[in-house]
Scaffold this motif. Structure first.
Motif, PDB file in Angstrom:
ATOM      1  N   GLY A 125     -10.947 -20.186 -22.940  1.00 54.82           N
ATOM      2  CA  GLY A 125     -11.859 -19.060 -23.061  1.00 54.82           C
ATOM      3  C   GLY A 125     -12.157 -18.356 -21.750  1.00 54.82           C
ATOM      4  O   GLY A 125     -12.878 -17.359 -21.740  1.00 54.82           O
ATOM      5  N   LYS A 126     -11.606 -18.845 -20.629  1.00 54.48           N
ATOM      6  CA  LYS A 126     -11.839 -18.239 -19.320  1.00 54.48           C
ATOM      7  C   LYS A 126     -10.646 -17.371 -18.915  1.00 54.48           C
ATOM      8  O   LYS A 126      -9.506 -17.651 -19.276  1.00 54.48           O
ATOM      9  CB  LYS A 126     -12.054 -19.308 -18.252  1.00 54.48           C
ATOM     10  CG  LYS A 126     -13.198 -20.273 -18.542  1.00 54.48           C
ATOM     11  CD  LYS A 126     -14.547 -19.569 -18.540  1.00 54.48           C
ATOM     12  CE  LYS A 126     -15.691 -20.572 -18.695  1.00 54.48           C
ATOM     13  NZ  LYS A 126     -17.011 -19.891 -18.700  1.00 54.48           N
ATOM     14  N   THR A 127     -10.933 -16.321 -18.163  1.00 52.41           N
ATOM     15  CA  THR A 127      -9.889 -15.441 -17.635  1.00 52.41           C
ATOM     16  C   THR A 127      -9.905 -15.510 -16.116  1.00 52.41           C
ATOM     17  O   THR A 127     -10.957 -15.355 -15.489  1.00 52.41           O
ATOM     18  CB  THR A 127     -10.113 -13.988 -18.081  1.00 52.41           C
ATOM     19  OG1 THR A 127     -10.037 -13.915 -19.511  1.00 52.41           O
ATOM     20  CG2 THR A 127      -9.053 -13.067 -17.483  1.00 52.41           C
ATOM     21  N   VAL A 128      -8.748 -15.753 -15.533  1.00 50.72           N
ATOM     22  CA  VAL A 128      -8.606 -15.826 -14.078  1.00 50.72           C
ATOM     23  C   VAL A 128      -7.566 -14.791 -13.652  1.00 50.72           C
ATOM     24  O   VAL A 128      -6.471 -14.731 -14.224  1.00 50.72           O
ATOM     25  CB  VAL A 128      -8.167 -17.223 -13.614  1.00 50.72           C
ATOM     26  CG1 VAL A 128      -8.012 -17.254 -12.088  1.00 50.72           C
ATOM     27  CG2 VAL A 128      -9.176 -18.282 -14.074  1.00 50.72           C
ATOM     28  N   VAL A 129      -7.909 -13.970 -12.670  1.00 54.24           N
ATOM     29  CA  VAL A 129      -6.958 -13.016 -12.101  1.00 54.24           C
ATOM     30  C   VAL A 129      -6.458 -13.575 -10.773  1.00 54.24           C
ATOM     31  O   VAL A 129      -7.266 -13.968  -9.912  1.00 54.24           O
ATOM     32  CB  VAL A 129      -7.589 -11.629 -11.909  1.00 54.24           C
ATOM     33  CG1 VAL A 129      -6.676 -10.724 -11.092  1.00 54.24           C
ATOM     34  CG2 VAL A 129      -7.882 -10.987 -13.260  1.00 54.24           C
ATOM     35  N   VAL A 130      -5.141 -13.635 -10.642  1.00 51.45           N
ATOM     36  CA  VAL A 130      -4.502 -14.140  -9.420  1.00 51.45           C
ATOM     37  C   VAL A 130      -3.789 -12.961  -8.757  1.00 51.45           C
ATOM     38  O   VAL A 130      -2.976 -12.279  -9.395  1.00 51.45           O
ATOM     39  CB  VAL A 130      -3.515 -15.275  -9.745  1.00 51.45           C
ATOM     40  CG1 VAL A 130      -2.838 -15.760  -8.465  1.00 51.45           C
ATOM     41  CG2 VAL A 130      -4.238 -16.429 -10.444  1.00 51.45           C
ATOM     42  N   ASP A 131      -4.087 -12.757  -7.494  1.00 54.91           N
ATOM     43  CA  ASP A 131      -3.580 -11.593  -6.761  1.00 54.91           C
ATOM     44  C   ASP A 131      -2.630 -12.050  -5.653  1.00 54.91           C
ATOM     45  O   ASP A 131      -3.081 -12.485  -4.585  1.00 54.91           O
ATOM     46  CB  ASP A 131      -4.774 -10.828  -6.169  1.00 54.91           C
ATOM     47  CG  ASP A 131      -4.350  -9.637  -5.326  1.00 54.91           C
ATOM     48  OD1 ASP A 131      -3.284  -9.063  -5.598  1.00 54.91           O
ATOM     49  OD2 ASP A 131      -5.100  -9.293  -4.384  1.00 54.91           O
ATOM     50  N   PRO A 132      -1.299 -11.962  -5.869  1.00 55.91           N
ATOM     51  CA  PRO A 132      -0.355 -12.305  -4.798  1.00 55.91           C
ATOM     52  C   PRO A 132      -0.391 -11.223  -3.720  1.00 55.91           C
ATOM     53  O   PRO A 132      -0.035 -10.069  -3.978  1.00 55.91           O
ATOM     54  CB  PRO A 132       1.012 -12.334  -5.505  1.00 55.91           C
ATOM     55  CG  PRO A 132       0.717 -12.246  -6.984  1.00 55.91           C
ATOM     56  CD  PRO A 132      -0.608 -11.551  -7.094  1.00 55.91           C
ATOM     57  N   GLY A 133      -0.809 -11.579  -2.516  1.00 55.80           N
ATOM     58  CA  GLY A 133      -0.951 -10.589  -1.454  1.00 55.80           C
ATOM     59  C   GLY A 133       0.348  -9.900  -1.103  1.00 55.80           C
ATOM     60  O   GLY A 133       1.402 -10.531  -1.037  1.00 55.80           O
ATOM     61  N   HIS A 134       0.260  -8.551  -0.881  1.00 57.19           N
ATOM     62  CA  HIS A 134       1.374  -7.734  -0.418  1.00 57.19           C
ATOM     63  C   HIS A 134       2.485  -7.637  -1.481  1.00 57.19           C
ATOM     64  O   HIS A 134       2.256  -7.960  -2.650  1.00 57.19           O
ATOM     65  CB  HIS A 134       1.900  -8.244   0.921  1.00 57.19           C
ATOM     66  CG  HIS A 134       0.807  -8.513   1.908  1.00 57.19           C
ATOM     67  ND1 HIS A 134       0.062  -7.519   2.501  1.00 57.19           N
ATOM     68  CD2 HIS A 134       0.289  -9.690   2.367  1.00 57.19           C
ATOM     69  CE1 HIS A 134      -0.857  -8.044   3.297  1.00 57.19           C
ATOM     70  NE2 HIS A 134      -0.754  -9.372   3.233  1.00 57.19           N
ATOM     71  N   ASN A 135       3.657  -7.202  -1.053  1.00 61.03           N
ATOM     72  CA  ASN A 135       4.808  -7.016  -1.936  1.00 61.03           C
ATOM     73  C   ASN A 135       6.026  -6.899  -1.029  1.00 61.03           C
ATOM     74  O   ASN A 135       5.966  -6.172  -0.019  1.00 61.03           O
ATOM     75  CB  ASN A 135       4.617  -5.735  -2.770  1.00 61.03           C
ATOM     76  CG  ASN A 135       5.709  -5.491  -3.796  1.00 61.03           C
ATOM     77  OD1 ASN A 135       6.854  -5.876  -3.598  1.00 61.03           O
ATOM     78  ND2 ASN A 135       5.358  -4.832  -4.886  1.00 61.03           N
ATOM     79  N   THR A 136       7.094  -7.585  -1.356  1.00 60.70           N
ATOM     80  CA  THR A 136       8.287  -7.525  -0.483  1.00 60.70           C
ATOM     81  C   THR A 136       8.804  -6.091  -0.355  1.00 60.70           C
ATOM     82  O   THR A 136       9.423  -5.742   0.648  1.00 60.70           O
ATOM     83  CB  THR A 136       9.399  -8.433  -1.025  1.00 60.70           C
ATOM     84  OG1 THR A 136       9.692  -8.077  -2.380  1.00 60.70           O
ATOM     85  CG2 THR A 136       8.993  -9.896  -0.971  1.00 60.70           C
ATOM     86  N   GLY A 137       8.550  -5.254  -1.378  1.00 59.45           N
ATOM     87  CA  GLY A 137       9.012  -3.871  -1.314  1.00 59.45           C
ATOM     88  C   GLY A 137       8.223  -3.004  -0.352  1.00 59.45           C
ATOM     89  O   GLY A 137       8.652  -1.881  -0.030  1.00 59.45           O
ATOM     90  N   ASN A 138       7.089  -3.490   0.125  1.00 63.30           N
ATOM     91  CA  ASN A 138       6.269  -2.689   1.042  1.00 63.30           C
ATOM     92  C   ASN A 138       7.029  -2.313   2.314  1.00 63.30           C
ATOM     93  O   ASN A 138       6.759  -1.272   2.924  1.00 63.30           O
ATOM     94  CB  ASN A 138       4.995  -3.445   1.420  1.00 63.30           C
ATOM     95  CG  ASN A 138       3.978  -3.474   0.297  1.00 63.30           C
ATOM     96  OD1 ASN A 138       4.201  -2.917  -0.780  1.00 63.30           O
ATOM     97  ND2 ASN A 138       2.846  -4.133   0.536  1.00 63.30           N
ATOM     98  N   PHE A 139       7.974  -3.144   2.729  1.00 63.45           N
ATOM     99  CA  PHE A 139       8.728  -2.870   3.957  1.00 63.45           C
ATOM    100  C   PHE A 139       9.538  -1.581   3.839  1.00 63.45           C
ATOM    101  O   PHE A 139       9.818  -0.921   4.847  1.00 63.45           O
ATOM    102  CB  PHE A 139       9.661  -4.050   4.276  1.00 63.45           C
ATOM    103  CG  PHE A 139       8.956  -5.271   4.781  1.00 63.45           C
ATOM    104  CD1 PHE A 139       8.722  -5.457   6.135  1.00 63.45           C
ATOM    105  CD2 PHE A 139       8.502  -6.234   3.897  1.00 63.45           C
ATOM    106  CE1 PHE A 139       8.060  -6.583   6.609  1.00 63.45           C
ATOM    107  CE2 PHE A 139       7.847  -7.374   4.359  1.00 63.45           C
ATOM    108  CZ  PHE A 139       7.620  -7.544   5.707  1.00 63.45           C
ATOM    109  N   GLN A 140       9.932  -1.226   2.632  1.00 65.08           N
ATOM    110  CA  GLN A 140      10.726  -0.006   2.425  1.00 65.08           C
ATOM    111  C   GLN A 140       9.857   1.191   2.019  1.00 65.08           C
ATOM    112  O   GLN A 140      10.379   2.272   1.735  1.00 65.08           O
ATOM    113  CB  GLN A 140      11.782  -0.233   1.336  1.00 65.08           C
ATOM    114  CG  GLN A 140      12.960  -1.099   1.760  1.00 65.08           C
ATOM    115  CD  GLN A 140      12.592  -2.567   1.838  1.00 65.08           C
ATOM    116  OE1 GLN A 140      11.953  -3.092   0.924  1.00 65.08           O
ATOM    117  NE2 GLN A 140      13.000  -3.227   2.913  1.00 65.08           N
TER     118      GLN A 140
END
Length: 344
Positions: A125-140
């Motif tokens: 019944g619980k909701t957890v949001v997980v946020d992976p920091g950054h993105n490998t595509g940010n370099f481009q």
């Protein structure tokens, strides 16, 4: 001896050899027998089909042991499980599947398309949001991620590239790997887990969108996963807590207290599970740091923390961060803290 032309005495029915009976007599006997057996056979066939549920449909015989099905035999339907392959040691192996690739085929008796039941557990019944920091595509996409967004107390870049180890292992690779492991652990505890991204987009999301995802999900807890990039010799993890800020769209007054509780529980469990100590360069040895300049915290309306899992620029920390076994421990430590915070 005088010739006797009188007819022979008639033979009794029991004394006549069946094979010597006239053909028509034998045929009549067979017809009568067949007529007597037909109703019994029909009744038996109906009874067998009622009991087995076959309904009279033709049945494809199963191949004999060691026999391969013929190429023209009926193929399994799209929902059938793939055949298992036998490993060299004789054990049966089945191909691994992504748990999130699709819903499994429902067992017999369940309607097709019925959602698979989520495991019961302390986070049901619980909701957890997980946020992976950054993105490998940010370099481009430096132009896009450098665009400023409103974080309530000011404006800040949409996102950054994140750091890397000296060998080139990207922070964004690390954070996504830990996030997926964390999702699996939490789902086994019964939680509904939302990831802000899975590297399925060319860059981002921006920091304001990351906060919005947690808010719109009405998350019971939000954790943003990172790794630091400071000088060698600086070691350990730290958990970043939101400061009390108010301005524009930012108002953290309702989440400061519960976020500290969440962060404290994560810090204790992370240290215990991974064996890595609190940061020796910030936090005064507590593993806890308060900041007011992070848009992902300022704009959150749900209890939220960041965790810097280690320093990618220190060789000893980097060796841990690049270890799959250690990343699994990191995910477990974070999950244990979330379970404790949510009352599991």
């Amino acid at each position: 001896m005088p010739y006797d032309d009188s007819p022979p005495p008639p033979e009794s029915a029991s004394s006549v050899d069946p094979d010597r009976r006239p053909f028509f007599a034998r045929r009549a006997t067979l017809v009568v027998a067949a007529a007597a057996l037909a109703p019994a056979c029909l009744a038996g066939w109906v009874l067998v089909n009622v009991l087995t549920g076959n309904g009279g449909a033709p049945r494809t015989p199963a191949p004999l042991a060691g026999q391969q099905p013929h190429a023209n035999d009926a193929k399994p339907n799209a929902h059938s499980a793939p055949p298992a392959s036998t490993a060299a040691g004789g054990s049966v192996e089945t191909p691994a599947q992504d748990a999130h690739a699709g819903d499994p085929t429902p067992p017999p008796g369940e309607p097709t398309g019925a959602p698979s039941p989520r495991p019961r557990g302390p986070l049901a019944g619980k909701t957890v949001v997980v946020d992976p920091g950054h993105n490998t595509g940010n370099f481009q996409h430096s132009r896009e991620i450098n665009q400023k967004v409103d974080i309530g107390t000011g404006r800040k870049e949409c996102d950054t590239t994140g750091t890397t180890t000296n060998s080139g292992y990207k922070e964004a690779e690390f954070t996504l790997d830990v996030a997926k492991r964390l999702r699996e652990v939490l789902e086994q505890q019964g939680a509904t887990v939302v990831l802000t991204h899975t590297a399925d987009r060319p860059f981002g999301p921006c920091i304001d969108e990351r906060a919005r995802i947690g808010n719109e999900a009405a998350a019971d807890a939000v954790v943003s996963i990172h790794a630091d990039g400071v000088s060698a010799g600086s070691r350990g993890f730290h958990v970043i807590l939101p400061a009390r800020v108010s301005g524009g769209a930012a108002d953290t007054s309702a989440i400061v207290g519960p976020s500290r509780d969440l962060g404290t529980r994560i810090a204790g469990n992370f240290a215990r599970t991974t064996g890595l100590g609190p940061s020796n360069y910030v936090g005064g040895g507590t593993g806890l740091v308060v900041r007011d300049d992070l848009g992902g915290l300022n704009l959150s309306k749900r209890p939220k923390v960041f965790i810097e899992c280690g320093n990618m620029r220190d060789a000893k920390d980097a060796a841990l961060l690049m270890s799959q076994d250690w990343r699994q421990k990191a995910a477990q430590g974070i999950a244990d803290g979330i379970v404790g915070f949510l009352g599991g």
